[in-house]
Design a protein around this motif. Structure first.
Motif, short mmCIF file in Angstrom:
data_model
loop_
_atom_site.label_atom_id
_atom_site.label_comp_id
_atom_site.label_asym_id
_atom_site.label_seq_id
_atom_site.Cartn_x
_atom_site.Cartn_y
_atom_site.Cartn_z
N LYS A 11 63.41 19.68 2.20
CA LYS A 11 63.35 21.21 2.15
C LYS A 11 63.41 20.93 0.30
O LYS A 11 62.85 22.69 -0.12
N ARG A 12 63.39 19.80 -0.07
CA ARG A 12 63.95 20.28 -1.95
C ARG A 12 64.82 21.52 -1.56
O ARG A 12 64.71 22.45 -2.65
N ASP A 13 65.48 22.05 -1.00
CA ASP A 13 66.84 22.71 -2.00
C ASP A 13 67.97 21.53 -2.03
O ASP A 13 69.39 21.90 -1.12
N TYR A 14 67.94 21.73 -3.42
CA TYR A 14 68.42 20.88 -3.73
C TYR A 14 70.24 21.35 -3.88
O TYR A 14 71.43 20.75 -4.09
N ALA A 15 70.39 22.85 -4.17
CA ALA A 15 71.19 23.74 -4.25
C ALA A 15 72.14 23.11 -2.81
O ALA A 15 73.17 23.43 -3.06
N GLY A 16 71.82 23.29 -1.76
CA GLY A 16 71.92 23.30 -0.65
C GLY A 16 72.34 21.59 -0.64
O GLY A 16 73.30 21.26 0.55
N SER A 17 71.85 20.95 -1.21
CA SER A 17 71.86 19.80 -1.02
C SER A 17 73.26 18.90 -1.61
O SER A 17 74.17 18.09 -1.36
N ARG A 18 73.83 19.61 -2.46
CA ARG A 18 74.86 19.30 -3.32
C ARG A 18 76.12 19.19 -2.98
O ARG A 18 77.12 17.98 -3.13
N ILE A 19 76.63 20.11 -2.06
CA ILE A 19 78.03 19.91 -1.81
C ILE A 19 77.73 18.32 -0.56
O ILE A 19 79.13 18.15 -0.84
N PRO A 20 76.92 18.27 0.63
CA PRO A 20 76.79 16.59 1.06
C PRO A 20 77.17 15.24 0.22
O PRO A 20 77.40 14.21 -0.13
N LEU A 21 76.15 15.70 -1.31
CA LEU A 21 75.80 14.51 -2.42
C LEU A 21 77.11 14.26 -2.86
O LEU A 21 77.40 13.10 -2.93
N GLU A 22 78.11 14.89 -2.86
CA GLU A 22 79.07 15.11 -3.27
C GLU A 22 80.28 14.65 -2.61
O GLU A 22 80.64 13.68 -3.79
N ALA A 23 80.29 15.12 -1.72
CA ALA A 23 81.20 14.42 -0.65
C ALA A 23 80.47 12.44 -0.59
O ALA A 23 81.50 11.98 -0.77
N SER A 24 79.40 12.41 -1.05
CA SER A 24 78.75 11.24 -0.16
C SER A 24 79.36 10.13 -1.82
O SER A 24 79.88 9.31 -1.72
N LEU A 25 79.58 10.36 -2.88
CA LEU A 25 79.78 10.71 -4.41
C LEU A 25 81.84 10.13 -4.49
O LEU A 25 81.54 9.19 -4.81
N ARG A 26 81.72 11.23 -3.67
CA ARG A 26 83.45 10.29 -3.34
C ARG A 26 83.88 9.69 -2.75
O ARG A 26 84.96 8.68 -2.71
N LEU A 27 83.12 9.47 -1.58
CA LEU A 27 83.44 9.21 -0.74
C LEU A 27 82.69 6.69 -0.71
O LEU A 27 82.95 6.27 0.26
N ALA A 28 81.87 7.25 -1.45
CA ALA A 28 81.34 5.66 -2.48
C ALA A 28 81.94 4.30 -2.06
O ALA A 28 83.62 4.90 -2.94
N GLU A 29 81.86 3.94 -1.55
CA GLU A 29 82.64 1.91 -2.03
C GLU A 29 82.35 1.36 -3.13
O GLU A 29 83.20 0.68 -3.30
N ASN A 30 81.22 1.46 -3.49
CA ASN A 30 81.13 0.63 -4.60
C ASN A 30 79.70 1.45 -5.65
O ASN A 30 79.57 2.88 -5.84
#
Length: 280
Positions: A44-63
């Motif tokens: 939906k190009r709701d970039y503000a809404g995507s930020r929380i899960p994406l930052e979580a993915s960044l914290r959880l990234a393994e490589n």
């Protein structure tokens, strides 16, 4: 003393609130889980809404590959923030770690534009020039200064110097990438067709035609790419590109024809057909 239980109750309440908040912030079990949660917002190009899960993915990234993927998706959200730190952090990480010369250039140009829009160009130049005085091969500083001097500050002399330095660094990066891919191909017969093809493209980027052709021949010598029509299509077309750049026209023609035959749709036939026609 009668106040002690009240204090304990307050402390317990605060601790419970903190623990509940922490649990709410980390509601994803792994990188892919968090990234899946961001997809509806990105669509939906709701970039503000995507930020929380994406930052979580960044914290959880393994490589690094997962961190690159997360940062690439976070760029639109970070560009909208009033503060610039996260956008700069993401851009610099991508320039340093991304495995594509084209993407690296696009990110560097976008970041140079961002600095200009935010009135940060002068400070950026000072910071990156200072970094280069300590490390002349810092890819982040060279890539960004090349874009700034080419398209923002318009300093032809400095732009030329930075572009030359960038080319020198990227040849080393592409050479290392090609060698790494060839090592992986030798160790994995099932994927060697694709890996040797990718190594050949990396050798092309490094300007080593002889090694590119050798990698293409190795790609054809083993089991062919068999992971679906689309991958076969791109495999054949890329081999055609390598042979064409190496002056082996008949081999290039054969690969483009096979790419057309493997194309999963008529639309995709256009690319290799145009390349085939250009050989005549």
């Amino acid at each position: 003393m009668r106040s002690l239980p009240v204090v304990l109750i307050l402390v317990a309440g605060i601790l419970s609130f903190v623990l509940r908040s922490a649990a709410g912030q980390e509601q994803y079990s792994n990188y892919r889980d968090a990234r899946r949660a961001a997809v509806p917002f990105l669509m939906k190009r709701d970039y503000a809404g995507s930020r929380i899960p994406l930052e979580a993915s960044l914290r959880l990234a393994e490589n690094d590959d997962q961190r690159v993927e997360a940062y690439e998706s976070l760029i639109p959200a970070y560009r909208e923030l009033p503060e610039a730190e996260k956008m700069v952090e993401a851009s610099e990480y991508l320039i340093e770690h991304i495995d594509s010369k084209t993407k690296r250039s696009l990110i560097a140009r976008s970041t140079a534009t961002f600095y200009h829009q935010r009135g940060m160009t002068k400070g950026a130049i000072e910071r990156y020039e200072e970094t280069l005085r300590k490390d002349k091969s810092d890819i982040v500083s060279v890539a960004l200064l090349a874009q700034i001097y080419s398209y923002v500050e318009r300093n032809a002399e400095k732009a030329t110097a930075m572009e030359a330095k960038l080319t020198e660094i990227e040849v080393k990066l592409d050479t290392a990438k090609a060698k790494r891919l060839e090592e992986q191909a030798a160790a994995d017969p099932m994927l060697q067709a694709a890996l040797y093809k990718d190594a050949g493209l990396a050798w092309l980027d490094a300007g080593n035609i002889e090694q590119a052709l050798a990698a293409a021949e190795k790609s054809l010598a083993g089991p062919p790419e068999g992971r679906g029509a689309t991958l076969v299509y791109f495999w054949r077309m890329s081999l055609g590109d390598i042979f064409a750049k190496g002056g082996q026209i008949e081999k290039a023609r054969t690969q483009y024809q096979l790419s057309i035959a493997a194309a999963p749709s008529d639309v995709l036939k256009k690319g290799p057909q145009e390349k085939l026609d250009a050989l005549k």
